[in-house]
Motif scaffolding. Sequence first.
Motif, PDB file in Angstrom:
ATOM      1  N   SER A 189       0.857  -1.268  -0.155  1.00  0.00           N
ATOM      2  CA  SER A 189       0.149  -0.296  -0.406  1.00  0.00           C
ATOM      3  C   SER A 189       1.100   1.177   0.056  1.00  0.00           C
ATOM      4  O   SER A 189       1.695   1.048   0.194  1.00  0.00           O
ATOM      5  N   ASP A 190       0.194   2.415  -0.449  1.00  0.00           N
ATOM      6  CA  ASP A 190       0.294   3.797   0.074  1.00  0.00           C
ATOM      7  C   ASP A 190       1.781   3.352   1.296  1.00  0.00           C
ATOM      8  O   ASP A 190       2.836   3.839   1.366  1.00  0.00           O
ATOM      9  N   LEU A 191       1.046   3.323   1.793  1.00  0.00           N
ATOM     10  CA  LEU A 191       1.486   3.451   3.669  1.00  0.00           C
ATOM     11  C   LEU A 191       2.965   3.195   3.601  1.00  0.00           C
ATOM     12  O   LEU A 191       3.677   2.698   4.425  1.00  0.00           O
ATOM     13  N   GLY A 192       2.363   0.931   3.464  1.00  0.00           N
ATOM     14  CA  GLY A 192       3.248  -0.029   3.637  1.00  0.00           C
ATOM     15  C   GLY A 192       4.910   0.738   2.749  1.00  0.00           C
ATOM     16  O   GLY A 192       5.898   0.677   3.412  1.00  0.00           O
ATOM     17  N   LEU A 193       4.598   1.301   1.383  1.00  0.00           N
ATOM     18  CA  LEU A 193       5.615   1.200   0.554  1.00  0.00           C
ATOM     19  C   LEU A 193       6.644   2.989   1.234  1.00  0.00           C
ATOM     20  O   LEU A 193       7.482   2.267   1.926  1.00  0.00           O
ATOM     21  N   ARG A 194       5.537   4.195   2.066  1.00  0.00           N
ATOM     22  CA  ARG A 194       6.466   4.719   2.534  1.00  0.00           C
ATOM     23  C   ARG A 194       7.123   3.849   4.281  1.00  0.00           C
ATOM     24  O   ARG A 194       8.493   4.318   4.090  1.00  0.00           O
ATOM     25  N   SER A 195       6.583   3.734   4.301  1.00  0.00           N
ATOM     26  CA  SER A 195       7.635   2.877   5.911  1.00  0.00           C
ATOM     27  C   SER A 195       8.206   1.839   5.784  1.00  0.00           C
ATOM     28  O   SER A 195       9.916   2.125   6.586  1.00  0.00           O
ATOM     29  N   TYR A 196       8.230   1.246   4.466  1.00  0.00           N
ATOM     30  CA  TYR A 196       9.741   0.113   4.308  1.00  0.00           C
ATOM     31  C   TYR A 196      10.807   1.051   3.210  1.00  0.00           C
ATOM     32  O   TYR A 196      11.483   0.444   3.503  1.00  0.00           O
ATOM     33  N   LEU A 197      10.522   2.042   2.994  1.00  0.00           N
ATOM     34  CA  LEU A 197      11.517   2.646   2.268  1.00  0.00           C
ATOM     35  C   LEU A 197      12.270   3.510   3.535  1.00  0.00           C
ATOM     36  O   LEU A 197      13.635   3.959   3.132  1.00  0.00           O
ATOM     37  N   THR A 198      11.082   3.710   4.055  1.00  0.00           N
ATOM     38  CA  THR A 198      12.051   4.272   5.667  1.00  0.00           C
ATOM     39  C   THR A 198      13.267   3.909   5.810  1.00  0.00           C
ATOM     40  O   THR A 198      14.353   3.534   6.392  1.00  0.00           O
ATOM     41  N   TYR A 199      12.727   2.560   6.370  1.00  0.00           N
ATOM     42  CA  TYR A 199      13.215   1.204   6.931  1.00  0.00           C
ATOM     43  C   TYR A 199      14.412   0.808   6.320  1.00  0.00           C
ATOM     44  O   TYR A 199      15.935   0.465   6.332  1.00  0.00           O
ATOM     45  N   TRP A 200      14.388   0.379   4.835  1.00  0.00           N
ATOM     46  CA  TRP A 200      15.530   0.222   4.168  1.00  0.00           C
ATOM     47  C   TRP A 200      16.654   1.186   4.127  1.00  0.00           C
ATOM     48  O   TRP A 200      17.987   1.001   3.782  1.00  0.00           O
ATOM     49  N   VAL A 201      16.191   2.612   3.983  1.00  0.00           N
ATOM     50  CA  VAL A 201      17.166   3.714   3.531  1.00  0.00           C
ATOM     51  C   VAL A 201      18.006   3.820   5.249  1.00  0.00           C
ATOM     52  O   VAL A 201      18.819   3.783   5.120  1.00  0.00           O
ATOM     53  N   ALA A 202      17.062   3.531   6.531  1.00  0.00           N
ATOM     54  CA  ALA A 202      17.467   2.923   7.817  1.00  0.00           C
ATOM     55  C   ALA A 202      18.623   2.769   7.542  1.00  0.00           C
ATOM     56  O   ALA A 202      19.381   2.970   8.499  1.00  0.00           O
ATOM     57  N   THR A 203      18.295   1.012   6.940  1.00  0.00           N
ATOM     58  CA  THR A 203      19.297   0.088   7.463  1.00  0.00           C
ATOM     59  C   THR A 203      20.842   0.531   6.378  1.00  0.00           C
ATOM     60  O   THR A 203      21.386   0.569   7.334  1.00  0.00           O
ATOM     61  N   LEU A 204      20.262   0.919   4.987  1.00  0.00           N
ATOM     62  CA  LEU A 204      21.568   1.258   4.526  1.00  0.00           C
ATOM     63  C   LEU A 204      22.295   2.401   5.553  1.00  0.00           C
ATOM     64  O   LEU A 204      23.666   2.208   5.003  1.00  0.00           O
ATOM     65  N   ILE A 205      21.726   3.916   6.050  1.00  0.00           N
ATOM     66  CA  ILE A 205      22.822   4.607   6.069  1.00  0.00           C
ATOM     67  C   ILE A 205      23.240   4.383   7.276  1.00  0.00           C
ATOM     68  O   ILE A 205      24.611   4.466   7.769  1.00  0.00           O
ATOM     69  N   ARG A 206      22.507   3.152   8.206  1.00  0.00           N
ATOM     70  CA  ARG A 206      23.029   2.543   9.557  1.00  0.00           C
ATOM     71  C   ARG A 206      24.551   2.327   9.099  1.00  0.00           C
ATOM     72  O   ARG A 206      25.718   2.033   9.761  1.00  0.00           O
ATOM     73  N   PHE A 207      24.847   0.974   8.293  1.00  0.00           N
ATOM     74  CA  PHE A 207      25.740   0.241   8.281  1.00  0.00           C
ATOM     75  C   PHE A 207      27.353   1.075   6.855  1.00  0.00           C
ATOM     76  O   PHE A 207      27.548   0.712   7.363  1.00  0.00           O
ATOM     77  N   PHE A 208      26.465   2.347   6.519  1.00  0.00           N
ATOM     78  CA  PHE A 208      27.229   2.927   5.406  1.00  0.00           C
ATOM     79  C   PHE A 208      28.427   3.692   6.214  1.00  0.00           C
ATOM     80  O   PHE A 208      29.124   3.616   7.049  1.00  0.00           O
ATOM     81  N   ARG A 209      27.475   4.827   8.014  1.00  0.00           N
ATOM     82  CA  ARG A 209      27.626   4.815   8.873  1.00  0.00           C
ATOM     83  C   ARG A 209      29.268   3.710   9.023  1.00  0.00           C
ATOM     84  O   ARG A 209      30.741   4.563   9.841  1.00  0.00           O
ATOM     85  N   ARG A 210      29.045   2.944   9.623  1.00  0.00           N
ATOM     86  CA  ARG A 210      29.792   1.704  10.107  1.00  0.00           C
ATOM     87  C   ARG A 210      30.432   1.497   9.643  1.00  0.00           C
ATOM     88  O   ARG A 210      32.391   1.424   9.989  1.00  0.00           O
ATOM     89  N   LEU A 211      30.813   1.074   7.540  1.00  0.00           N
ATOM     90  CA  LEU A 211      31.775   0.891   7.378  1.00  0.00           C
ATOM     91  C   LEU A 211      32.486   2.138   6.924  1.00  0.00           C
ATOM     92  O   LEU A 211      33.872   2.032   6.387  1.00  0.00           O
ATOM     93  N   LEU A 212      32.487   3.290   6.220  1.00  0.00           N
ATOM     94  CA  LEU A 212      32.873   4.678   6.222  1.00  0.00           C
ATOM     95  C   LEU A 212      33.460   5.004   7.729  1.00  0.00           C
ATOM     96  O   LEU A 212      33.561   5.880   7.638  1.00  0.00           O
ATOM     97  N   SER A 213      33.609   4.657   8.700  1.00  0.00           N
ATOM     98  CA  SER A 213      33.561   4.960   9.720  1.00  0.00           C
ATOM     99  C   SER A 213      34.903   4.102  10.644  1.00  0.00           C
ATOM    100  O   SER A 213      35.280   3.273   9.938  1.00  0.00           O
ATOM    101  N   VAL A 214      36.381   4.443  10.410  1.00  0.00           N
ATOM    102  CA  VAL A 214      37.216   4.579  11.064  1.00  0.00           C
ATOM    103  C   VAL A 214      37.154   3.469  12.546  1.00  0.00           C
ATOM    104  O   VAL A 214      37.800   2.689  13.362  1.00  0.00           O
TER     105      VAL A 214
END
Length: 500
Positions: free
Chosen positions: A329-354
């Motif tokens: 649904s429109d609300l479901g897609l919005r929620s999952y996009l938020t989860y996918w983006v947040a998961t990737l951003i948290r991963f990149f923060r760990r990956l690109l941090s000394v």
Amino acid sequence: MTESTSTPARLQNTSYIVNKNGADQLVNILQRRPDGQVYVHYDGFDKRLDEWIPGTSLKPVNESARKRRRGTPSPTPTESETQPDPLMTEEEFDIKHHKQITAQRNFDKVNFGQWRIKTWYFSPYPLTDSELEDSTGLPGGSASTSKIPGVNRATVRSHGRTSDLLAGGLTRSHLSGEKSTLWVCDRCFKYMAEGAAWEMHIKHCDRRHPPGRKVYQRGAHIIWEVDGAKDKLYCQNLSLFGKLFIDVKTLFFDCDNFLFYILTDADSQRDHVLGFFSKEKISYDDYNLACIIVLPPYQRKGYGMLMIEFSYEVSRRGGKIGTPERPLSDLGLRSYLTYWVATLIRFFRRLLSVLPPDRPTITSSGRLPDLTGVLPPPSEDANSRKKRAKGWDGETPDSNSTFTTPNGLDDTIAAMRTVLTVSNPDGSATSHVVVRSTLAEIALATNLRIEDAAFALNECGLLGSTLEGVVGITREMVEAVAKERNVKRMCLDPAHVMLT
């Protein structure tokens, strides 16, 4: 009963203009009542916003103006359009009828515990005996053979889902006022058509929490796993209630093949249901979620994200890379996009941090710090402990967030990194993290489907910078997306998952 039936939906010249919130909106009339009320759908909006409005608020709009408003040319009927519909498969026939049957809500409001909630969509609640008598007494039809607008046949030979819907109170369209209100127990989800019966029931209902077993508990918040084969009636009633707020899923009364995960918030008396999601016990497509709903009084509080994170944790512990069942649904897609983006951003923060995320500085005496070993936990004074976010009410303090792997990185992330250290003229040194990886490796490290990861990266703009087919992502770009998308910490604490 002498009350007349409503006019069938989709009459000719059903497009009008309505002023809503100070702006003119194009609407389509789906149904009329003898008292002048009309049931309208707002063009371009989800049908959960459909509502009854006074017919006097409608302003006619001619066909040419309507087409100019939509920006579409005037179509010329083709020969294929004037011919009868071609033969359809049983599945296509079922989907077409399902959309026509569920076009209008059969209840306006639902009383649920202390809440009176406006419903969003149709749910096939069976008619009670008294309603069957009322419907049979209506002019022009009976409860079992009432005409459904746009549906040519409605027999047992139709698909099972259509038969379920025919039992679901389609003739309630003639009801209004208190008769359009459903009463549901907020403990066992038993449904009633009258408030007196509901009040009598809640006095004797002694259920304090959902059936099944606890699979997550953090403070007052608990997720229960309920087997649809063991607790059939509870799960059927739960599904019927959830369908009032879910549109894109079709309800099956056979819940044997599903597991239900119910999120509750406990007080001194019992556990209150906040929302739930379901998943198939065996999914050949590795779907980790079939449908999800957070009850309207508890939305926008992070509970939906908690359940989405838990569904992915279940997949991860099962050795699978899951994804939600489509369509979203429109609300479901919005929620999952938020989860996918947040998961990737948290991963990149760990990956690109000394250094680890919780260690902005490291102090050592006598020799350089060893960043390849397990770092000691950071010291914490009383003032910093007071400032720590407590999360939801009743939540237990966070477990110690030290990392058990070197530098806070697991082997997968560590293998993707190259740390380049360059000396400075003043004797200091600057370290940079360089990563070369494929999209498949990023998806595997974050436990996301490749297509989900690619969609999220594209939506947040991180796939825009390419050079010879290579995408470049810097820590500055990651932080810009994190700020724009308001990326937050995880709602789920894996340490509190009780799955074995």
